[in-house]
Enzyme design. Structure first.
Site, short mmCIF file in Angstrom:
data_model
loop_
_atom_site.label_atom_id
_atom_site.label_comp_id
_atom_site.label_asym_id
_atom_site.label_seq_id
_atom_site.Cartn_x
_atom_site.Cartn_y
_atom_site.Cartn_z
N ASP A 174 0.90 -1.22 0.00
CA ASP A 174 -0.14 0.15 0.10
C ASP A 174 0.81 1.39 -0.11
O ASP A 174 1.48 1.67 1.14
CB ASP A 174 -0.99 0.06 1.24
CG ASP A 174 -1.78 1.23 1.38
OD1 ASP A 174 -1.84 1.81 0.50
OD2 ASP A 174 -2.19 1.37 2.45
N GLU A 202 -0.70 10.75 1.21
CA GLU A 202 -1.96 9.98 1.29
C GLU A 202 -2.48 9.39 2.62
O GLU A 202 -3.60 9.94 3.43
CB GLU A 202 -2.11 8.85 0.40
CG GLU A 202 -3.52 8.33 0.17
CD GLU A 202 -4.05 7.24 1.07
OE1 GLU A 202 -5.07 6.60 1.20
OE2 GLU A 202 -3.03 6.86 1.71
#
Length: 347
Positions: A174, A202
């Site tokens: 991720d 993010e």
């Protein structure tokens, strides 16, 4: 065939939110010579334009984030131990005894807590708070520790990557997986012009994608992500969110975004046409850069296609190789449909 060597190269980089430089350098090295325009904005996002065989009928932006979760040094004790806080959401249970690397000098450290034989009552079974943990680098004093590290230094899980015939295991899948997909697309011959964003920060609030979407000003956005799979013992099928081996994960809603219904429908239609697997994300949970992109300027029609991943935000995420192939295939097909104008004035 998905490029697992490239994915390994990306996952072995250390780059927590706000400190993505090494990841950015790898990506720039990979796409040099394949993109028509590359810019780095003030936050560190990579903005890429790639021309296809034809001009696009709809402006499409594909996005993946470069950063991973990690820790940051907040204090150094008089005895030379390092105190820290999280950067991004981490389950504290995965940290105990973990081997980490600190700062630019990549100093080795171990996350420690009070020894079990000195705990009492509920302490023996409770998960320690961050204030109860520390990183031990072997320093004998604060002054000695400061020779190697300082407050504000990034702390990353030790790089690791392994694969077998079925799965890959690594930190930072991720969203280095999403970055890998975008890189492969940039290297390929596209049917239509497209914009690509490799976003920063993010994990701490979708910050990079917010400014990148404002700059690119797309009509449509496709976010390539990873998402939590809970197909493990003791979890009923209704709560498993998604499953490894069941293909690309299509979200219809999460805590930040209600996804464009026509784009969701198009994805499942495309999966049938491609002969690839796709599944719904069966939980309204979490969020990703779609939440910021969707609200940019006058609004952006947004879709997320994700890779199912067990033990997300841990030192050892696990993903299925067949799912990697499914996501890659589906993203290529769906992006061509959108850029080609398939959704303009549809329905």
């Amino acid at each position: 065939m998905f490029d697992y060597a490239l994915l390994k190269k990306l996952c072995l980089c250390s780059g927590i939110s706000g400190d993505e430089g090494k990841v950015r350098d790898v990506i720039l090295g990979e796409i040099k010579g394949f993109a028509d325009e590359i810019k780095i904005d003030n936050l560190g996002n990579i903005l890429v334009k790639k021309k296809g065989k034809k001009p696009s009928a709809a402006r499409l932006m594909l996005s993946a984030h470069m950063d991973e979760v990690g820790l940051m040094i907040t204090e150094i004790t008089g005895e030379g131990f390092l105190k820290f806080d999280e950067v991004g959401g981490i389950d504290r249970r995965v940290l105990l005894g973990e081997h980490v690397l600190i700062g630019k000098n990549r100093i080795n450290g171990i996350i420690g807590i009070k020894p079990i034989h000195l705990t009492k009552g509920d302490e023996k079974s409770s998960v320690p708070s961050y204030s109860e943990m520390y990183i031990d680098i072997g320093a004998e004093s604060r002054e000695q520790a400061l020779e190697y590290v300082c407050p504000g230094d990034s702390v990353c899980f030790v790089p690791n990557f392994s694969e077998n015939g079925f799965t890959i295991t690594s930190k930072a899948i991720d969203d280095r997986f999403g970055c890998c997909v975008l890189i492969e697309m940039i290297k390929s011959e596209l049917e239509y012009d497209m914009d690509f964003v490799f976003a920063v920060q993010e994990e701490v609030g979708l910050r990079g994608a917010k400014v990148a979407a404002y700059t690119v000003d797309p009509e449509f956005a496709l976010v390539v992500e990873t998402t939590t799979a809970a197909d493990i013992p003791e979890i009923g099928s209704a709560k498993q969110v998604c499953r490894l081996g069941d293909g690309a994960v299509i979200s219809f809603m999460d805590r930040r975004t209600i996804y464009d219904k026509e784009m969701v429908d198009l994805s499942f239609e495309a999966a049938k046409l491609c002969g690839t697997k796709a599944q719904y994300k069966r939980a309204v949970a979490g969020g990703n850069d779609s939440g910021a992109i969707q609200q940019s300027r006058g609004g952006v029609r947004t879709l997320a296609i994700s890779l199912a991943c067990r033990y997300l935000h841990s030192p050892s995420c696990v993903a299925d190789k067949n799912d990697c192939e499914s996501v890659m295939e589906l993203v290529k097909y769906v992006s061509a449909q959108i850029a080609g104008g398939n959704l303009i004035n549809r329905g």
